[in-house]
Design a protein around this motif. Structure first.
Motif, mmCIF file in Angstrom:
data_model
loop_
_atom_site.group_PDB
_atom_site.id
_atom_site.type_symbol
_atom_site.label_atom_id
_atom_site.label_comp_id
_atom_site.label_asym_id
_atom_site.label_seq_id
_atom_site.Cartn_x
_atom_site.Cartn_y
_atom_site.Cartn_z
ATOM 1 N N LYS A 122 0.804 -1.221 0.000
ATOM 2 C CA LYS A 122 0.000 0.000 0.000
ATOM 3 C C LYS A 122 0.843 1.279 0.000
ATOM 4 N N ALA A 123 2.131 1.154 -0.248
ATOM 5 C CA ALA A 123 2.984 2.353 -0.341
ATOM 6 C C ALA A 123 4.006 2.133 -1.449
ATOM 7 N N PRO A 124 4.373 3.199 -2.171
ATOM 8 C CA PRO A 124 5.390 3.059 -3.218
ATOM 9 C C PRO A 124 6.794 2.991 -2.617
ATOM 10 N N GLY A 125 7.812 2.970 -3.449
ATOM 11 C CA GLY A 125 9.204 2.846 -2.999
ATOM 12 C C GLY A 125 9.596 3.978 -2.059
ATOM 13 N N VAL A 126 10.638 3.719 -1.285
ATOM 14 C CA VAL A 126 11.059 4.656 -0.243
ATOM 15 C C VAL A 126 11.595 5.967 -0.827
ATOM 16 N N GLU A 127 12.016 5.927 -2.100
ATOM 17 C CA GLU A 127 12.594 7.130 -2.721
ATOM 18 C C GLU A 127 11.599 8.289 -2.775
ATOM 19 N N HIS A 128 10.298 7.962 -2.772
ATOM 20 C CA HIS A 128 9.280 9.014 -2.875
ATOM 21 C C HIS A 128 9.227 9.917 -1.644
ATOM 22 N N TYR A 129 9.889 9.497 -0.576
ATOM 23 C CA TYR A 129 9.815 10.260 0.669
ATOM 24 C C TYR A 129 11.126 11.003 0.963
ATOM 25 N N SER A 130 12.055 10.967 0.020
ATOM 26 C CA SER A 130 13.361 11.615 0.213
ATOM 27 C C SER A 130 13.460 12.822 -0.722
ATOM 28 N N ILE A 131 13.645 13.996 -0.148
ATOM 29 C CA ILE A 131 13.761 15.197 -0.981
ATOM 30 C C ILE A 131 15.012 15.106 -1.854
ATOM 31 N N ASN A 132 16.100 14.556 -1.313
ATOM 32 C CA ASN A 132 17.329 14.440 -2.109
ATOM 33 C C ASN A 132 17.126 13.554 -3.329
ATOM 34 N N THR A 133 16.488 12.403 -3.094
ATOM 35 C CA THR A 133 16.342 11.458 -4.199
ATOM 36 C C THR A 133 15.359 11.979 -5.246
ATOM 37 N N MET A 134 14.264 12.561 -4.795
ATOM 38 C CA MET A 134 13.290 13.071 -5.764
ATOM 39 C C MET A 134 13.894 14.207 -6.589
ATOM 40 N N ALA A 135 14.619 15.126 -5.912
ATOM 41 C CA ALA A 135 15.251 16.230 -6.641
ATOM 42 C C ALA A 135 16.288 15.684 -7.616
ATOM 43 N N ALA A 136 17.085 14.714 -7.161
ATOM 44 C CA ALA A 136 18.115 14.147 -8.039
ATOM 45 C C ALA A 136 17.485 13.548 -9.289
ATOM 46 N N SER A 137 16.383 12.817 -9.105
ATOM 47 C CA SER A 137 15.786 12.147 -10.268
ATOM 48 C C SER A 137 15.167 13.163 -11.234
ATOM 49 N N MET A 138 14.957 14.406 -10.789
ATOM 50 C CA MET A 138 14.410 15.452 -11.675
ATOM 51 C C MET A 138 15.487 16.451 -12.100
ATOM 52 N N ALA A 467 -5.163 3.587 8.280
ATOM 53 C CA ALA A 467 -5.654 4.734 7.496
ATOM 54 C C ALA A 467 -4.891 6.004 7.877
ATOM 55 N N ASP A 468 -4.625 6.138 9.164
ATOM 56 C CA ASP A 468 -3.879 7.300 9.650
ATOM 57 C C ASP A 468 -2.460 7.295 9.058
ATOM 58 N N ILE A 469 -1.817 6.131 9.090
ATOM 59 C CA ILE A 469 -0.450 6.032 8.539
ATOM 60 C C ILE A 469 -0.473 6.324 7.035
ATOM 61 N N ALA A 470 -1.475 5.796 6.362
ATOM 62 C CA ALA A 470 -1.568 6.010 4.905
ATOM 63 C C ALA A 470 -1.687 7.501 4.599
ATOM 64 N N ALA A 471 -2.480 8.206 5.385
ATOM 65 C CA ALA A 471 -2.660 9.651 5.152
ATOM 66 C C ALA A 471 -1.345 10.391 5.430
ATOM 67 N N PHE A 472 -0.662 9.965 6.487
ATOM 68 C CA PHE A 472 0.628 10.584 6.863
ATOM 69 C C PHE A 472 1.645 10.403 5.723
ATOM 70 N N LEU A 473 1.760 9.163 5.236
ATOM 71 C CA LEU A 473 2.726 8.885 4.173
ATOM 72 C C LEU A 473 2.370 9.645 2.887
ATOM 73 N N ALA A 474 1.084 9.671 2.570
ATOM 74 C CA ALA A 474 0.657 10.338 1.332
ATOM 75 C C ALA A 474 0.983 11.826 1.404
ATOM 76 N N ASN A 475 0.813 12.394 2.582
ATOM 77 C CA ASN A 475 1.109 13.825 2.741
ATOM 78 C C ASN A 475 2.607 14.092 2.554
ATOM 79 N N VAL A 476 3.443 13.264 3.171
ATOM 80 C CA VAL A 476 4.895 13.450 3.034
ATOM 81 C C VAL A 476 5.285 13.336 1.557
ATOM 82 N N LYS A 477 4.763 12.319 0.899
ATOM 83 C CA LYS A 477 5.098 12.082 -0.519
ATOM 84 C C LYS A 477 4.704 13.294 -1.369
ATOM 85 N N ASP A 478 3.532 13.798 -1.107
ATOM 86 C CA ASP A 478 3.016 14.931 -1.874
ATOM 87 C C ASP A 478 3.867 16.188 -1.655
#
Ligand code: FAD
Length: 500
Positions: A122-138, A467-478
């Motif tokens: 129910k969650a994508p890869g860990v890279e989606h939660y790292s600002i360094n990795t997301m910025a690097a990939s873009m 559900a609470d964890i899912a909302a927390f993770l989705a917010n961080v990812k976003d």
């Protein structure tokens, strides 16, 4: 800092290690002490150390180097992490980004929440939660924003790629301006004191004798004093890290300018790609037991992004470390002290920690074996922790059917590393000493990126509903995604830093 009994420091070697030592000592040591650096123009430096980790920023600050000036002087670029291509299976890749991942909670680390949802699909890869990795990939970059409150923009953690030869040249200018005396010439002999075997002097080819109270051996793989004169001995780790050769070649730059190092696995080793402003540094690290130099060279030359700018340079090394980095009145720093391949860009870091440790344990009241032992123990622990982290990359490969990779996957590994892998596999626990270089998130990204899957997660996570964890993770990812999108491109950011 007052130097007490040490009046003459002699630094042997003027590569990156020698000039970093000279720059730090001349910035921090006063009291009429003489610092002299001896190097030979005929014996070339290694000079391919081009990728670093974030702690180098602290060193530059310590010696009074302005970051933008440093980028201009060394043709430097920013680095957010390392992309590992084909290390698990051919065609798969992941980024080991510096810095934090998500936001740790009072009850448990962020990655424990992620593990629970990831294991449930129910969650994508860990890279989606790292600002360094997301910025690097873009291909985006900016320095951490100090005024952005709790935003991931304040979490950006950067290091540099730079031309090590230009860095040494820049540090030479700083050091000489602060009184370091440089002597050019070849050292041909060392004189030891008859009573205790301490180094009394080095002898130059022209017969000049240079005496010192403390000698810092930065003579590179030769280890002129630490090994040549004092026969300290070397611990060979090539059964765990079997690469023993490298070929380096620069090539023309191509756009876009990537804000990360790339490490691509090949049949008997791997290739580095380090983007600088004026060129790309490339190299193929391989095992001579599994590949001939001609084949290794042809793999490298066929995998360059731009036209080569020089002839490829072949280097030999033995992975390991000196049995004692500090022996009598000689302290080995840089390649004279040991070498582990540049897979996680740790050599210049080891130079830096060697220097700061020496300054902390400085023998101003004379040589005390307790100081020396403590210095050596800390150095050993640091090397061993980095060694284990590097072995992890090889051990967890899934490149089946390739003799080099089959050997690495099946080799016995240090018990310390086996325990870490077992702990993660069973419960998702990552255990490390508090002063270790690589963080829990570094271990997580490499273990997960190379295919090791945790079966469990920390039970405290279950105190929150799914559900609470899912909302927390989705917010961080976003938020991470929106922050990365907001950042300038790496090229734009470099241009703004290097504008006169
Ligand atoms: P050297 O550069 O070898 O300098 C030795 C000095 O000693 C020279 O000035 C030489 O003239 C002098 N000398 C030697 N013998 C004598 C003599 N008889 N008389 C007088 N002078 C003498 N590190 C990183 O952090 N990131 C990387 O990406 C990275 N990549 C690397 C890739 C490879 C293949 C290798 C081999 C190393 C890499 N490193 C990297 C390590 C990094 O290059 C070195 O740690 C760093 O350059 C320090 O080297 P040094 O100064 O110890 O030795």
């Amino acid at each position: 800092m007052s130097l007490g009994l040490v009046k003459n420091i002699v630094i042997v070697g003027g590569g990156t290690a020698g000039w970093m030592t000279a720059a730090a000592m001349s910035a921090l040591i006063s009291n009429g002490c003489k610092i002299r650096l001896v190097e030979s123009d005929e014996i070339s430096t290694i000079g391919v150390g081009e990728a670093t980790i974030p702690v180098i920023r602290g060193f530059n600050q310590l010696i009074g180097v302005d970051e933008n000036e440093f980028l201009r002087q060394t043709q430097g670029t920013f680095k957010l992490g390392i992309e590992f291509v084909n290390w698990s299976k051919q065609g798969e890749s992941y980024i080991h980004g510096f810095g934090v991942i998500g936001r740790d909670q009072l009850l448990a680390k962020f990655y424990q929440y992620w593990l629970k949802l990831y294991q449930a699909g129910k969650a994508p890869g860990v890279e989606h939660y790292s600002i360094n990795t997301m910025a690097a990939s873009m291909n985006k970059f900016m320095r951490a924003a100090s005024d952005s409150g709790d935003s991931p923009l304040s979490d950006i953690s950067h290091a540099f790629h730079f031309d090590a030869g230009l860095y040494a040249k820049y540090l030479r200018g700083l050091s000489e301006a602060r009184g370091v005396r440089r002597t050019e010439g070849r050292i041909v002999d060392t004189v030891l004191r008859a009573d205790d075997g301490f180094v009394e002097a080095i002898v130059m080819e022209n017969g000049e004798r240079i005496e010192g109270d403390l000698f810092v051996d930065c003579s590179g793989f030769r280890g002129l004093l630490i090994e040549g004169a004092l026969k300290t001995g070397y611990e060979d780790w090539s059964h765990w890290l079997p690469c023993d050769r490298a070929i380096a070649v620069p090539c023309e730059s191509v756009s876009p300018l990537l804000p990360y190092t790339r490490a691509t696995a090949h049949d008997a080793g791997w290739q580095w790609r380090i983007p600088l402003q004026h060129r790309i540094g490339n190299g193929h690290v391989y095992s001579s037991k599994f590949m001939e130099p001609e084949q290794a060279e042809s793999i490298l030359m066929n995998n360059l992004d731009g036209k080569p700018l020089a002839q490829p340079r072949h280097l030999k090394f033995t992975t390991g470390k000196r049995k004692r980095a500090w022996n009598k009145n000689v302290v080995a720093i840089g390649l004279a002290g040991g070498f582990m391949e540049p897979l996680e860009s740790t050599s210049i870091h080891l130079v830096q920690t060697g220097i700061t440790r020496l300054l902390m344990m400085f023998p101003h009241l004379g040589y005390d074996q307790a100081d020396i032992d403590s210095f050596n123990e800390a150095t050993d622990n640091e090397y061993v922790a980095i060694r284990d982290f590097l072995i992890l990359h090889y051990k967890l490969n899934a490149r089946e059917g390739k003799p080099f990779w089959d050997y690495c996957r099946n080799m016995e590994i240090p018990a310390t590393l086996q325990r870490r892998m077992d702990l993660y596999r069973s419960n998702g626990r990552i255990v490390r000493a508090s002063d270790e270089l690589f963080t829990e998130t570094s271990w997580l990204q490499v273990m997960h990126g190379q295919g090791l899957r945790a079966k469990g997660y920390h039970p405290l996570v279950d105190q929150r509903s799914e559900a609470d964890i899912a909302a927390f993770l989705a917010n961080v990812k976003d938020v991470v995604l929106r922050c990365a999108e907001h950042m300038p491109t790496h090229e734009e950011y470099i241009a703004s830093c290097c504008a006169a």
